[in-house]
Scaffold this active site. Structure first.
Site, PDB file in Angstrom:
ATOM      1  N   HIS A  10      43.634  64.926  44.019  1.00  0.00           N
ATOM      2  CA  HIS A  10      42.551  63.939  43.857  1.00  0.00           C
ATOM      3  C   HIS A  10      41.481  64.460  42.889  1.00  0.00           C
ATOM      4  O   HIS A  10      40.288  64.309  43.151  1.00  0.00           O
ATOM      5  CB  HIS A  10      41.938  63.594  45.220  1.00  0.00           C
ATOM      6  CG  HIS A  10      42.871  62.796  46.086  1.00  0.00           C
ATOM      7  ND1 HIS A  10      43.124  61.465  45.888  1.00  0.00           N
ATOM      8  CD2 HIS A  10      43.640  63.152  47.148  1.00  0.00           C
ATOM      9  CE1 HIS A  10      43.989  61.021  46.794  1.00  0.00           C
ATOM     10  NE2 HIS A  10      44.333  62.035  47.568  1.00  0.00           N
ATOM     11  N   GLU A  39      46.777  65.277  50.444  1.00  0.00           N
ATOM     12  CA  GLU A  39      47.720  64.625  49.530  1.00  0.00           C
ATOM     13  C   GLU A  39      47.950  65.409  48.233  1.00  0.00           C
ATOM     14  O   GLU A  39      47.613  64.943  47.145  1.00  0.00           O
ATOM     15  CB  GLU A  39      47.227  63.200  49.233  1.00  0.00           C
ATOM     16  CG  GLU A  39      47.210  62.352  50.495  1.00  0.00           C
ATOM     17  CD  GLU A  39      46.780  60.914  50.254  1.00  0.00           C
ATOM     18  OE1 GLU A  39      47.428  60.018  50.808  1.00  0.00           O
ATOM     19  OE2 GLU A  39      45.795  60.684  49.517  1.00  0.00           O
ATOM     20  N   ASP A  60      37.011  62.183  43.190  1.00  0.00           N
ATOM     21  CA  ASP A  60      38.420  61.817  43.336  1.00  0.00           C
ATOM     22  C   ASP A  60      39.013  61.636  41.945  1.00  0.00           C
ATOM     23  O   ASP A  60      38.330  61.857  40.939  1.00  0.00           O
ATOM     24  CB  ASP A  60      38.567  60.553  44.206  1.00  0.00           C
ATOM     25  CG  ASP A  60      39.856  60.607  45.033  1.00  0.00           C
ATOM     26  OD1 ASP A  60      40.936  60.688  44.416  1.00  0.00           O
ATOM     27  OD2 ASP A  60      39.786  60.599  46.271  1.00  0.00           O
TER      28      ASP A  60
END
Ligand code: ACM
Length: 461
Positions: free
Chosen positions: A205, A266, A134
């Site tokens: 990420h 995301e 991440d």
């Protein structure tokens, strides 16, 4: 009333009890995957199982029938095991009974990861999804690109609590698993019929990778020390694609799982090039004989091959849409199974984030949304609980977030939830097992004083 958790499909008490060596006589017979029949009489303990996994789940049932002390690391007293005479007929409803652990935001040392494999197996959960990378850390050794762990596995400080609170923990944080560490975890899990599904998250990420190899990104920068959705995503050109093909080649070399995660969640300002990047990596995995697995956003970024499995996390409707498109789906909607969310609205909840998700809320969750009739081209493979760790910086905090909600979830995915006596079974029979295992769960009445984190800001919704 059965004391077992997850509750079996059927349980009938017999006459008397068995005293002796509790290891069963096992016979393999035709039947449903992972199914078993356990018969305990004063004379014997017999398991008929459809496969090795079914026999293993039967052993977990036997352990529960022996009482909480069977969950200690060594026997407390000499003498034979005592088991109630009974017949159990059992099989899981779902093939995917998972738990995701985010080992990227906070590293979980290997020893503790192995302990979680044991905890999953004791609950008849069979998938451990490892979120290995991440913005805040890269945890998977890649031989070809050593800076991913040399640079990307640690950060000099971390946000303390929610970012809107403005606090910082100045202690550096880091850690990573060598490929052999992960091979060991995979083999240990396989002995317990748990499949480890790895995930490398792209193209968002990914700041830890960019910190190690700045050419992968557009804006440079170090391993991220904040939480949230990071606008700095990968520069998804041909060199970056080649880089990640090589990374995924090493990943599939370590993880025999058919299913391999590539993230995809995301991505702010998502463009067609991001969808194309994910599809190219998905095709690469398919070419290696694996099934790509991504968060539900990837189903919206252009046509995906049908073999891709979708994790429906933003809600249930994304899963319904994906099943209608012909995808197999793992349900993990944040509203029902995000175990980083606060467990009550008590002010003493540590770093309260998200909506309230108590143990009974998790227990009420049903993995197949009513809109899905079974005639869709895709299937709901099952569900998984997600343990994100922005605010979970230690194994003790992980125990608090996971239990006893993960116990409730185990019964949901085994397919036998809906028992009005669940809370009684949990309190009277299962929490003592967790105590014997040394799990520092959240008591049903609220956190113990030392489980609170006064002064560390959350952001309840
Ligand atoms: C996610 O919670 N971003 C998958």
């Amino acid at each position: 009333m059965t004391t077992l958790l997850p509750r079996p499909v059927s349980f009938a008490r017999g006459e008397g009890e068995f005293r002796g060596d509790p290891r069963p006589e096992v016979r393999l017979v035709a039947g449903e995957p992972e199914g078993y029949r356990l018969e305990i009489t004063p004379e014997r303990v017999l398991v008929e199982a459809s496969d090795e996994a079914g026999a293993f789940w039967a052993e977990q049932t036997i352990r529960q029938l022996r009482g909480p002390d069977a969950f200690r690391a060594a026997p407390l007293r000499p003498g034979p095991a005592v088991l109630p005479a009974c017949t159990v007929v059992d099989r899981p409803r779902f093939a995917w009974r998972g738990c995701m652990i985010d080992v990227a935001r906070h590293f979980l040392p290997k020893h503790d990861l192995l302990r979680y494999v044991d905890l999953l197996a004791a609950h008849k959960l069979n998938v451990l999804h490892l979120h290995l990378t991440d913005d805040q850390g890269w945890r998977f050794e890649v031989k070809r690109y050593p800076a991913l762990t040399e640079v990307g596995s640690w950060r000099p400080e971390s946000r303390l609590g929610d970012r809107r609170g403005g606090l910082v923990n100045a202690r550096p944080h880091g850690g990573f698993y060598t490929q052999d560490d992960l091979r060991e975890v995979v083999a240990y899990a396989a002995q317990r019929h748990v499949t480890v599904v790895p995930e490398i998250d792209v193209p968002g990420h990914s700041q830890a990778a960019v910190a190690a190899y700045p050419a992968l990104g557009l804006h440079g920068g170090g391993v991220w020390t904040d939480w949230g959705v990071n606008p700095r995503v990968l520069d998804v050109g041909p060199e970056t694609l080649e880089f990640y093909r090589n990374v995924f080649d090493e990943l599939v070399d370590v993880f025999p799982s058919t299913v391999i995660g590539l993230g995809g969640d995301e991505v702010p300002d998502q463009g067609p090039e991001h969808g194309a990047f994910v599809r190219a990596l998905a095709a690469h995995l398919t070419g290696r004989g694996r099934r790509p697995y991504g968060w539900d956003e990837i189903a919206e970024s252009g046509p995906l091959p049908h073999d891709v499995i979708i994790a429906s996390w933003r809600g249930e409707e994304q899963g319904v849409a994906a099943v209608r498109e012909g995808h197999d789906v793992v349900m993990c909607p944040e509203q029902h199974v995000y175990l980083d969310y606060r467990q009550s609205d008590l002010p003493s909840e540590p770093i309260p984030v998200g909506t309230v998700l108590g143990v009974e809320d998790v227990y009420r969750y049903s993995p197949v949304p009513p809109e899905i009739t079974g005639d869709e081209p895709g299937r709901v493979l099952g569900a998984q609980a997600n343990l994100w760790t922005e605010h979970v910086d230690s194994p003790r905090r992980l125990d608090y977030a996971a239990f006893p909600r993960l116990s409730a979830f185990a019964e949901v995915v085994w397919g036998t939830a809906g028992d009005p006596a669940f809370l009684d079974r949990l309190t009277t029979h299962h929490l003592p097992r967790l105590d014997a295992l040394g799990v520092e769960y959240r008591p049903l009445a609220g956190p113990r004083p030392w489980q609170s984190l006064p002064g560390v800001p959350g952001f309840p919704r």
